[in-house]
Scaffold this motif. Structure first.
Motif, PDB file in Angstrom:
ATOM      1  N   VAL A 137       0.826  -1.046   0.053  1.00 29.81           N
ATOM      2  CA  VAL A 137      -0.138   0.161   0.023  1.00 29.81           C
ATOM      3  C   VAL A 137       0.847   1.265   0.011  1.00 29.81           C
ATOM      4  O   VAL A 137       2.112   1.069   0.201  1.00 29.81           O
ATOM      5  N   TYR A 138       0.215   2.431  -0.007  1.00 34.41           N
ATOM      6  CA  TYR A 138       1.204   3.643  -0.044  1.00 34.41           C
ATOM      7  C   TYR A 138       1.396   3.893   1.270  1.00 34.41           C
ATOM      8  O   TYR A 138       0.745   3.504   2.261  1.00 34.41           O
ATOM      9  N   GLY A 139       2.662   4.399   1.730  1.00 31.14           N
ATOM     10  CA  GLY A 139       3.287   4.594   2.796  1.00 31.14           C
ATOM     11  C   GLY A 139       3.694   6.174   3.062  1.00 31.14           C
ATOM     12  O   GLY A 139       3.886   6.968   2.037  1.00 31.14           O
TER      13      GLY A 139
ATOM     14  N   PRO B   2       3.199   1.848  17.203  1.00 31.76           N
ATOM     15  CA  PRO B   2       4.244   1.970  16.610  1.00 31.76           C
ATOM     16  C   PRO B   2       4.351   1.918  15.025  1.00 31.76           C
ATOM     17  O   PRO B   2       3.541   1.549  14.205  1.00 31.76           O
ATOM     18  N   LEU B   3       5.375   2.497  14.490  1.00 34.02           N
ATOM     19  CA  LEU B   3       5.561   2.535  13.000  1.00 34.02           C
ATOM     20  C   LEU B   3       6.583   1.406  12.441  1.00 34.02           C
ATOM     21  O   LEU B   3       7.578   1.033  13.110  1.00 34.02           O
ATOM     22  N   ILE B   4       6.362   1.004  11.252  1.00 27.87           N
ATOM     23  CA  ILE B   4       7.500   0.073  10.490  1.00 27.87           C
ATOM     24  C   ILE B   4       8.559   0.930   9.698  1.00 27.87           C
ATOM     25  O   ILE B   4       8.144   2.200   9.442  1.00 27.87           O
TER      26      ILE B   4
ATOM     27  N   LEU C  75       6.906  -8.438   3.724  1.00 27.55           N
ATOM     28  CA  LEU C  75       7.338  -9.063   4.907  1.00 27.55           C
ATOM     29  C   LEU C  75       7.766  -8.047   5.908  1.00 27.55           C
ATOM     30  O   LEU C  75       8.932  -7.301   5.597  1.00 27.55           O
ATOM     31  N   THR C  76       7.324  -8.028   7.255  1.00 26.36           N
ATOM     32  CA  THR C  76       7.920  -7.046   8.435  1.00 26.36           C
ATOM     33  C   THR C  76       8.495  -7.999   9.489  1.00 26.36           C
ATOM     34  O   THR C  76       7.550  -8.928   9.975  1.00 26.36           O
ATOM     35  N   LEU C  77       9.397  -7.596   9.885  1.00 20.77           N
ATOM     36  CA  LEU C  77      10.022  -8.495  10.908  1.00 20.77           C
ATOM     37  C   LEU C  77      10.202  -7.615  12.146  1.00 20.77           C
ATOM     38  O   LEU C  77      10.629  -6.474  12.129  1.00 20.77           O
TER      39      LEU C  77
ATOM     40  N   SER D 126      11.186  -2.892  20.863  1.00 15.60           N
ATOM     41  CA  SER D 126      11.540  -3.779  19.770  1.00 15.60           C
ATOM     42  C   SER D 126      11.205  -2.706  18.531  1.00 15.60           C
ATOM     43  O   SER D 126      10.535  -1.669  18.832  1.00 15.60           O
ATOM     44  N   VAL D 127      11.522  -3.045  17.320  1.00 20.90           N
ATOM     45  CA  VAL D 127      11.379  -2.244  16.078  1.00 20.90           C
ATOM     46  C   VAL D 127      10.886  -3.076  14.850  1.00 20.90           C
ATOM     47  O   VAL D 127      11.268  -4.268  14.750  1.00 20.90           O
ATOM     48  N   ALA D 128       9.822  -2.753  14.137  1.00 16.09           N
ATOM     49  CA  ALA D 128       9.444  -3.552  13.062  1.00 16.09           C
ATOM     50  C   ALA D 128      10.341  -2.945  11.664  1.00 16.09           C
ATOM     51  O   ALA D 128      10.410  -1.654  11.341  1.00 16.09           O
ATOM     52  N   LEU D 129      10.943  -4.036  10.950  1.00 13.17           N
ATOM     53  CA  LEU D 129      11.627  -3.475   9.961  1.00 13.17           C
ATOM     54  C   LEU D 129      11.236  -4.360   8.644  1.00 13.17           C
ATOM     55  O   LEU D 129      10.698  -5.398   8.507  1.00 13.17           O
TER      56      LEU D 129
ATOM     57  N   ALA E  54      10.726   5.844   8.296  1.00  6.42           N
ATOM     58  CA  ALA E  54       9.598   5.345   9.051  1.00  6.42           C
ATOM     59  C   ALA E  54       8.222   5.540   8.480  1.00  6.42           C
ATOM     60  O   ALA E  54       8.160   6.794   7.712  1.00  6.42           O
ATOM     61  N   ALA E  55       7.430   4.687   8.219  1.00  6.86           N
ATOM     62  CA  ALA E  55       6.422   4.751   7.113  1.00  6.86           C
ATOM     63  C   ALA E  55       5.182   3.778   7.557  1.00  6.86           C
ATOM     64  O   ALA E  55       5.247   2.771   7.517  1.00  6.86           O
ATOM     65  N   PRO E  56       4.084   4.407   8.109  1.00  3.73           N
ATOM     66  CA  PRO E  56       2.759   3.693   8.268  1.00  3.73           C
ATOM     67  C   PRO E  56       1.996   3.776   7.022  1.00  3.73           C
ATOM     68  O   PRO E  56       2.395   4.620   5.930  1.00  3.73           O
TER      69      PRO E  56
ATOM     70  N   LEU F 104      -2.751  -5.242   0.192  1.00  3.92           N
ATOM     71  CA  LEU F 104      -2.819  -5.425   1.298  1.00  3.92           C
ATOM     72  C   LEU F 104      -1.549  -5.257   2.001  1.00  3.92           C
ATOM     73  O   LEU F 104      -0.324  -5.412   1.448  1.00  3.92           O
ATOM     74  N   GLU F 105      -1.520  -5.042   3.321  1.00  4.82           N
ATOM     75  CA  GLU F 105      -0.402  -4.527   3.891  1.00  4.82           C
ATOM     76  C   GLU F 105       0.736  -5.710   4.174  1.00  4.82           C
ATOM     77  O   GLU F 105       0.100  -7.021   4.225  1.00  4.82           O
ATOM     78  N   SER F 106       1.766  -5.459   4.537  1.00  7.06           N
ATOM     79  CA  SER F 106       2.853  -6.612   4.846  1.00  7.06           C
ATOM     80  C   SER F 106       2.371  -7.522   5.824  1.00  7.06           C
ATOM     81  O   SER F 106       1.818  -7.082   6.686  1.00  7.06           O
TER      82      SER F 106
ATOM     83  N   ALA G 228       0.417  -6.299  19.716  1.00 11.49           N
ATOM     84  CA  ALA G 228       0.183  -6.791  18.455  1.00 11.49           C
ATOM     85  C   ALA G 228      -0.373  -5.702  17.559  1.00 11.49           C
ATOM     86  O   ALA G 228      -1.148  -4.797  17.696  1.00 11.49           O
ATOM     87  N   PRO G 229       0.127  -5.705  16.301  1.00 10.44           N
ATOM     88  CA  PRO G 229       0.077  -4.600  15.387  1.00 10.44           C
ATOM     89  C   PRO G 229      -1.245  -4.525  14.900  1.00 10.44           C
ATOM     90  O   PRO G 229      -1.858  -5.464  14.429  1.00 10.44           O
ATOM     91  N   GLY G 230      -1.621  -3.394  14.679  1.00 12.55           N
ATOM     92  CA  GLY G 230      -2.865  -2.873  13.957  1.00 12.55           C
ATOM     93  C   GLY G 230      -3.924  -3.606  14.460  1.00 12.55           C
ATOM     94  O   GLY G 230      -5.166  -3.808  13.789  1.00 12.55           O
TER      95      GLY G 230
END
Ligand code: TXA
Ligand code: MG
Length: 358
Positions: free
Chosen positions: A38-40, A65-67, A99-101, A119-122, A142-144, A181-183, A228-230
């Motif tokens: 999707v657009y970030g 938090p942001l990816i 994929l986001t880790l 923690s950080v989402a990458l 950083a982009a949601p 659809l998002e990662s 738990a994200p989103g």
């Protein structure tokens, strides 16, 4: 703020346009860019003031938090401490891609990015525009998703403008996104690792490489950091009341037909959001209600083409919402593979209104 929109060729991004966007990011501005999901809504990830602007532009709560988007696996070490073997395995196979880790974070990553979590989402996106931008800016971004909070994620630059015109400096318009659809988010700060958001990469693909990954898509309240994200219930909610119907396609169609007739008889305007095949089967049963102008139908993909369903879902929700219907009845093309991600978004939009017809 005046929002500028620059068209950019998704296959061969114009270097001058990318350089302008990269300079804006380095200067702490907000730049919207396409990814394959999707657009970030991007900002310099290591600049807390720039990151702060993302939350203001989106009306996003600071506890979400942001990816962080990086150009390649070699940059993981800038943001995260170590990488468990399973995470490395997934990254080597599925990056660049949806994929986001989630990994243990380095102190250099501002708290504003991670909502104070350790923690950080990458993620390494594969979209050429996103990649060119990260390489040119030489920054983690950083982009949601570039939507207003609680709106569906944007899959076109027009969706972004509808939500964020006047709130961001620049939008790079690379056309409709591929996956829609998002990662998929996999958390490696816990053992065994947990898939927290199904997305463009399927659980089955993840487990084929790291079988110990379990599915855990929970719900958290609005006022704690989101482990738990989103997972905020309202996350994908349209303004209409959405009900999700599940069961065999025939029974789902029959129940939606019956409920549509009842709702229309009670004076409601109804939207139906379903794979093409379901709508085709429904048509004869709702013909009189449809003729009254009280029913809006909106296909997304088909049961045979779930990928197209993923690509079209968010645009379909936006289109139905724009018709002003007060109720939406929805069905999904299934519940595994990519359909798991579609179903997940509709479950959130339904806020618990799920009718399982056996
Ligand atoms: O496909 C995508 O992932 C898109 C594109 C733009 O990359 N981005 C996206 O971002 O969907 P966003 O903010 O809409 O969703 C990211 C989710 C958030 O719900 C957040 O809760 C979760 O990731 N998240 C971020 N950092 C996290 C962390 N450290 N721990 C747990 N969840 C995290
Ligand atoms: Mg989002």
């Amino acid at each position: 703020m005046k929002t500028r929109v620059l068209k950019v060729d998704a296959a061969k991004p114009d270097a001058a346009v990318i350089e302008e966007a990269a300079a804006a990011l380095r200067a702490g501005q907000l730049v919207v860019f396409p990814t394959e999901t999707v657009y970030g809504l991007g900002a310099h990830a290591l600049d807390p003031a720039a990151v702060q602007k993302i939350f203001v532009a989106k009306d996003r709560p600071a506890n979400d938090p942001l990816i962080v988007h990086i150009a390649h696996i070699g940059q993981v070490g800038q943001c995260a401490v170590g990488m468990p073997a399973g995470a490395r395995k997934l990254a080597l196979s599925f990056w660049a891609g949806p994929l986001t880790l989630i990994l243990k974070k380095k102190p250099e990553v501002p708290d504003a990015v991670t909502a104070g979590l350790d923690s950080v989402a990458l993620r390494v996106p594969s979209h050429r525009v996103a990649r060119a931008l990260m390489e040119m800016a030489a920054l983690p971004i950083a982009a949601p998703s570039a939507n207003r909070f609680s709106r569906p994620s944007p899959t076109t630059a027009q969706h972004v403008l509808d939500d964020l015109d006047g709130r961001v400096n620049l939008i790079l318009d690379g056309g409709p996104t591929d996956i829609g659809l998002e990662s998929t988010i996999v958390d490696f700060t816990v053992d065994p690792p947990v898939l927290r958001r199904p997305g463009g990469l399927t659980l089955e693909q993840v487990q084929s490489l790291v079988p110990e990954v379990t599915l855990q898509v929970g719900q958290t309240s609005a006022d704690e950091p989101q482990a738990a994200p989103g997972q905020l219930t309202r996350h994908y909610a349209p303004s209409a009341t959405l009900t999700l119907y599940e069961g065999s396609p025939e029974r789902v169609v029959a129940q939606i037909a019956a409920d549509t007739r009842t709702a229309v008889a009670q004076g409601n305007r109804v939207g139906i959001l379903a794979p093409e095949d379901d709508l085709k089967a429904l048509a004869p049963h709702i013909a009189p209600s449809a003729a009254s102008g009280k029913v809006e139908v909106q296909p997304y993909g088909s049961r045979a083409d779930v990928e197209r369903g993923g690509r079209e879902l968010f645009a379909a929700i936006r289109a139905l919402d724009a018709t002003g219907v007060s109720m939406i009845f929805a069905s999904t093309p299934g519940s595994d593979g990519l359909a798991r991600a579609i179903r997940d978004r509709l479950v959130r939009a339904a806020e618990g209104r799920i009718r399982t017809i056996v």
